[in-house]
Design a protein around this motif. Structure first.
Motif, mmCIF file in Angstrom:
data_model
loop_
_atom_site.group_PDB
_atom_site.id
_atom_site.type_symbol
_atom_site.label_atom_id
_atom_site.label_comp_id
_atom_site.label_asym_id
_atom_site.label_seq_id
_atom_site.Cartn_x
_atom_site.Cartn_y
_atom_site.Cartn_z
ATOM 1 N N THR A 87 -76.731 104.441 84.645
ATOM 2 C CA THR A 87 -76.169 105.716 85.111
ATOM 3 C C THR A 87 -75.114 105.439 86.174
ATOM 4 N N LYS A 131 -72.048 107.142 88.711
ATOM 5 C CA LYS A 131 -71.569 108.377 89.354
ATOM 6 C C LYS A 131 -70.134 108.136 89.814
ATOM 7 N N CYS A 138 -67.122 105.221 85.422
ATOM 8 C CA CYS A 138 -67.203 106.676 85.532
ATOM 9 C C CYS A 138 -66.269 107.094 86.656
ATOM 10 N N THR A 152 -66.023 103.327 90.394
ATOM 11 C CA THR A 152 -67.364 103.026 89.889
ATOM 12 C C THR A 152 -67.192 102.369 88.525
ATOM 13 N N ARG A 172 -71.080 112.471 86.349
ATOM 14 C CA ARG A 172 -72.143 111.478 86.207
ATOM 15 C C ARG A 172 -72.290 111.183 84.720
ATOM 16 N N ASN A 229 -66.553 108.679 91.861
ATOM 17 C CA ASN A 229 -66.155 109.130 93.206
ATOM 18 C C ASN A 229 -64.688 109.547 93.222
ATOM 19 N N ASN A 278 -73.703 104.749 93.648
ATOM 20 C CA ASN A 278 -73.069 105.220 92.410
ATOM 21 C C ASN A 278 -73.546 104.480 91.167
ATOM 22 N N SER A 303 -65.345 110.482 87.303
ATOM 23 C CA SER A 303 -65.816 111.707 87.963
ATOM 24 C C SER A 303 -67.042 112.226 87.235
#
Ligand code: 6LW
Length: 515
Positions: A365, A367, A498, A381, A502, A369, A356, A500
């Motif tokens: 970046t 991602k 983050c 994340t 990306r 979860n 992630n 949900s």
């Protein structure tokens, strides 16, 4: 001649007393010490001196990696050189909340090896790890049998002793440091002076006395240091009649913004002078603290065979002390983090899910979860660092790729956190959301043209300002994120997250502010 002998005999006891009470004025230079020496969430400090190098470790609870290691050569400027527990195999955190995980650590050095001993509350109890370089790597854990929290080590004559506080009694046993096996039955040493939570024990030896330093009163306002001594490591220990030797729960310190002083570790600097590191917190906006318990420093002197902290006076954020040498003036923090390498200051709640996270060309970046900062046994994340300055500004430019939620988090605990984020369902918007126990409140919701925004947070001790593209859209009182309101043993951590979808972040900016 006879008179001379008589005079010598008369003066001898005075000389002996002067030597054993060694109340020498400390050598060195007078300097202005700035406290805390390690600001922000840095509780339960333990310290070791190796020549002219000093190392401090702190507790980290449910964060990964665990137990930061700080290094200094001047006692004022401390640089994080690593984390002791940087592999999941050393730090199981299954179901650890902000109240569990790594409690107070102790760092010691013996025969070319560094030892760190601590408790993983909820996942295995007491253990220790070793290293030849305190920056790491550290060994896999050696698990220990004696229960209780706040274990400490003392080495003498080829023996290794462990103290901790099972059933609220400071208890000593001999251990085999290589296997962790207990070599002697636990011997109860001391219950303290009657304060609640006798904990944080350490043993030191000076002039043939074993000194047992502990904390009592709990880690809040009633926190204090008490000490007992014995000629035999197994006791009996006699309490210092002048206990407590240090507390801000006193008339002299009732108006100090520094409170909760306790959980200390003594050490001798390279010039032989004695010092203590300890934890305390600073209050903002009343009886609230949100930056966590921080690491402070104060001189220790010896009077009639007992230690005295800071001349028996309360400590201050700036105070004149004598140090071995003039330290460098600490510099206010200011940086742009591009995440090209994830430095040791960045942490996660529990173990990160590696897939992630990625960083490339100054862009991070993340991602999501689905995990946020509410309790869930969970792996959000997020990259979080300690907020180290009461007055500071931090932020990033966030770009959501598609639908989702991502932004900047201010996290005290699952019961108290604030997110400043970009959300995109059908339409994009910027949101400031506050969680306080069962309350979930959106303080501001501002429509955006696209799923990209510059998000900055400005902190001013007792409140936070949230700036969207430089324009203030909300204010939140810091007490909502305080330990008093949100609980936990930690302090505020901040950083990109983050939940949900990306998202990309153009690095992360941080600068200390002064008003
Ligand atoms: C720690 C104990 C304490 O283990 O709080 O303030 C506990 N002191 O010694 C958690 O940090």
């Amino acid at each position: 001649m006879k008179n001379h002998i008589l005079a010598a005999l008369l003066i001898l006891p005075v000389l002996v007393a002067a030597c054993t009470n060694t109340e020498k004025a400390p050598a060195g230079v007078e300097v202005q010490l700035q406290n805390p020496i390690i600001p922000g969430f840095h509780p339960d400090p333990s310290v070791v001196a190796v020549g002219e190098d000093y190392y401090i470790v702190n507790s980290t609870f449910h964060y990964f990696p665990g137990v930061p290691v700080y290094h200094s050569r001047d006692l004022q400027n401390w640089e994080q050189i690593g984390n002791v527990l940087d592999r999941p195999s050393q730090l199981p955190l299954e179901q650890s909340s902000v109240w569990l995980g790594i409690y107070a650590p102790t760092i010691r050095y013996h025969d070319g090896t560094f030892y760190m001993i601590t408790t993983n509350v909820g996942n295995g109890g007491n253990f220790m790890v070793t290293a030849t370089n305190p920056a790491g790597p550290w060994s896999e854990p050696v698990w220990l049998e004696q229960q209780g929290i706040d274990p400490s080590l003392y080495f003498e004559d080829g023996k290794c002793y462990m103290v901790s506080n099972p059933n609220s009694v400071i208890t000593l046993c001999e251990i085999n440091p290589a296997t962790g096996a207990t070599l002697s039955p636990g011997k109860a040493l001391w219950r303290g002076t009657g304060g609640r939570f006798p904990e944080g024990p350490h043993i030191y030896k000076r002039d043939g006395w074993y000194y047992l330093l502990i904390s009592e009163g709990g880690t809040e306002l009633a926190h204090k240091l008490t000490v007992a001594r014995s000629r035999n490591i197994y006791g009996p220990y006699e309490a210092n009649p002048a206990n407590p030797i240090f507390t801000h729960c006193s008339l002299a310190a009732q108006d100090s913004n520094i409170q909760g002083t306790g959980h200390a570790d003594f050490f001798q600097a390279s010039d032989g002078s004695w010092w203590t590191v300890f934890l305390a917190y600073r209050r903002y906006g009343g009886d609230y603290h949100h930056l966590g318990r921080e690491t402070f420093l104060a001189p220790v002197s010896w009077e009639k065979g007992w230690p005295v902290v800071n001349g028996g006076k309360p400590v201050a954020e700036r105070m004149k002390v004598r140090m071995p040498a003039q330290p460098k003036a600490p510099q206010p923090a200011r940086f742009h983090e591009d995440f090209s390498a994830i430095g040791p200051q960045w942490m996660h709640i529990q173990h990160p899910i590696a897939d992630n996270y990625s960083a490339h060309a100054g862009v991070l970046t993340l991602k999501g979860n689905g995990d946020g900062f509410d309790w869930g046994g969970w792996h959000p994340t997020a990259l979080l660092m300690r907020q180290q300055d009461a007055d500071c500004q931090f932020g990033s430019t966030v770009r959501l790729i598609g639908e989702g939620e991502a932004g900047i988090a201010l996290y005290q605990s699952d019961a108290g956190h604030v997110e400043f984020f970009v959300r995109r369902g059908r339409t994009p918007e910027a949101v400031v959301r506050v969680r306080l126990h069962s309350l979930l409140h959106e303080e501001a919701v501002v429509p955006l043209k696209a799923g990209e925004a510059r998000l900055d947070v400005r902190a001013w001790g007792d409140h936070y300002e949230f700036l969207l593209g430089g324009r203030e859209i909300a204010r939140v009182d810091s007490k909502l994120l305080s330990t008093e309101m949100a609980g936990g043993f930690t302090g505020i951590t901040i950083g990109p997250y983050c939940r949900s979808g990306r998202a990309e972040f153009d690095g992360f900016d941080y600068s200390a502010l002064s008003n």
